[in-house]
Design an enzyme around this catalytic site. Structure first.
Site, PDB file in Angstrom:
ATOM      1  N   GLY A  33       0.900  -1.156   0.126  1.00 46.89           N
ATOM      2  CA  GLY A  33       0.022  -0.118  -0.076  1.00 46.89           C
ATOM      3  C   GLY A  33       0.809   1.253  -0.011  1.00 46.89           C
ATOM      4  N   ASN A  34       0.205   2.340   0.336  1.00 46.08           N
ATOM      5  CA  ASN A  34       0.941   3.571   0.240  1.00 46.08           C
ATOM      6  C   ASN A  34       0.368   4.536   1.187  1.00 46.08           C
ATOM      7  OD1 ASN A  34      -1.207   5.371  -1.154  1.00 46.08           O
ATOM      8  ND2 ASN A  34      -0.820   3.809  -2.517  1.00 46.08           N
ATOM      9  N   ARG A  35       0.916   5.713   1.526  1.00 48.89           N
ATOM     10  CA  ARG A  35       0.509   6.608   2.544  1.00 48.89           C
ATOM     11  C   ARG A  35      -0.727   7.557   2.256  1.00 48.89           C
ATOM     12  NH1 ARG A  35       4.255   6.637   6.583  1.00 48.89           N
ATOM     13  NH2 ARG A  35       6.345   5.687   6.245  1.00 48.89           N
TER      14      ARG A  35
END
Ligand code: CTP
Ligand code: CA
Length: 225
Positions: A33-35
């Site tokens: 995932g990412n932020r």
């Protein structure tokens, strides 16, 4: 603020906005995932509703409350986001890809949880490319004159990378922000340069994500056919 906002200049228009960050599952309990928090995309949705548009928000893994008056479609992965964005874009006047789409996904999904094995090194995770949604909708516009906008987060050579990315993607506008440890992700504020395929360059000073959203609509509105 200016006349644009109060003039309901998006009345009768359908706009599609993607927000949040995709998650690419590895096994039932893990993902890549990412932020991305989704805040900028949600701000675009709220401001578009305020300016009179019919809004479809394609939201990936955001915990923010649904913007009042928008149709919210929830997705998890990049492949699901592509399906939802293409479907909603079929009759859209404008499409804004504010989501952070994972560039890669694990090649294989493990049906069972991946376990440690005594004394053995972990298996490497093979990745494959995800579809590039922005490039695809820019190349195959569902409607003539549909306006397509991308976002880019860059850490170095922000403007040069932004110009090259705008050309590569084929979109009409690219909102470029500089990111770092404390900048942009999860923050309430943003600053950006909006690059136009026509060579235009609009600097948006540090301020609320709502203000950047309104500037984006100010640039989209006159480009609508
Ligand atoms: N995007 C997309 N589909 C992808 C990747 C990105 O639609 N598979 C969109 C994003 O929503 C954003 C824009 O493309 O609007 C730019 O994303 P970015 O990650 O900056 O571009 P990339 O082409 O993936 O380049 P990079 O290698 O710098 O990550
Ligand atoms: Ca990327």
């Amino acid at each position: 603020r200016g006349a644009g906002q109060s003039a309901a200049d998006l009345a009768g228009r359908h706009v599609v906005i993607s927000a949040g960050g995709t998650r690419e599952p590895l096994d039932p309990v893990r993902f890549l995932g990412n932020r991305s928090s989704g805040k900028q995309g949600y701000a675009l949705a709220r401001t578009a509703v305020a300016r009179g548009a019919r809004v479809t928000l394609v939201a990936a893994n955001s915990e923010l409350p649904d913007p009042a008056g928008a149709d919210v479609v929830r997705v998890g992965t990049a492949v699901q986001m592509r399906e939802a964005v293409l479907a909603a874009a079929a009759d859209a006047d404008a499409v804004i890809m504010a989501a952070a789409v994972a560039d890669f996904r694990p090649e294989r999904y493990a049906e069972g949880k991946i376990k440690k094995r005594d004394g053995r090194e972990p298996e490497p995770v093979a990745l494959v490319r995800n579809p590039d949604i922005l490039a695809e909708i820019s190349a195959d516009r569902a409607r003539p004159g549909q306006v397509v906008v991308g976002f880019a987060a860059e850490t170095d050579e922000v403007l040069a990378n932004g110009r090259a990315k705008l050309a590569r993607k084929g979109c009409d506008l690219l909102v470029v922000n500089e990111v770092g440890e404390r900048k942009t992700f999860g923050s309430e504020e943003n600053e950006a340069v909006v690059l136009g395929a026509d060579g235009s360059e609009t600097t948006v000073p540090h301020g609320p994500k709502e203000a950047l959203a309104d500037t984006v609509w100010d640039l989209v509105a006159p480009r609508l056919s």
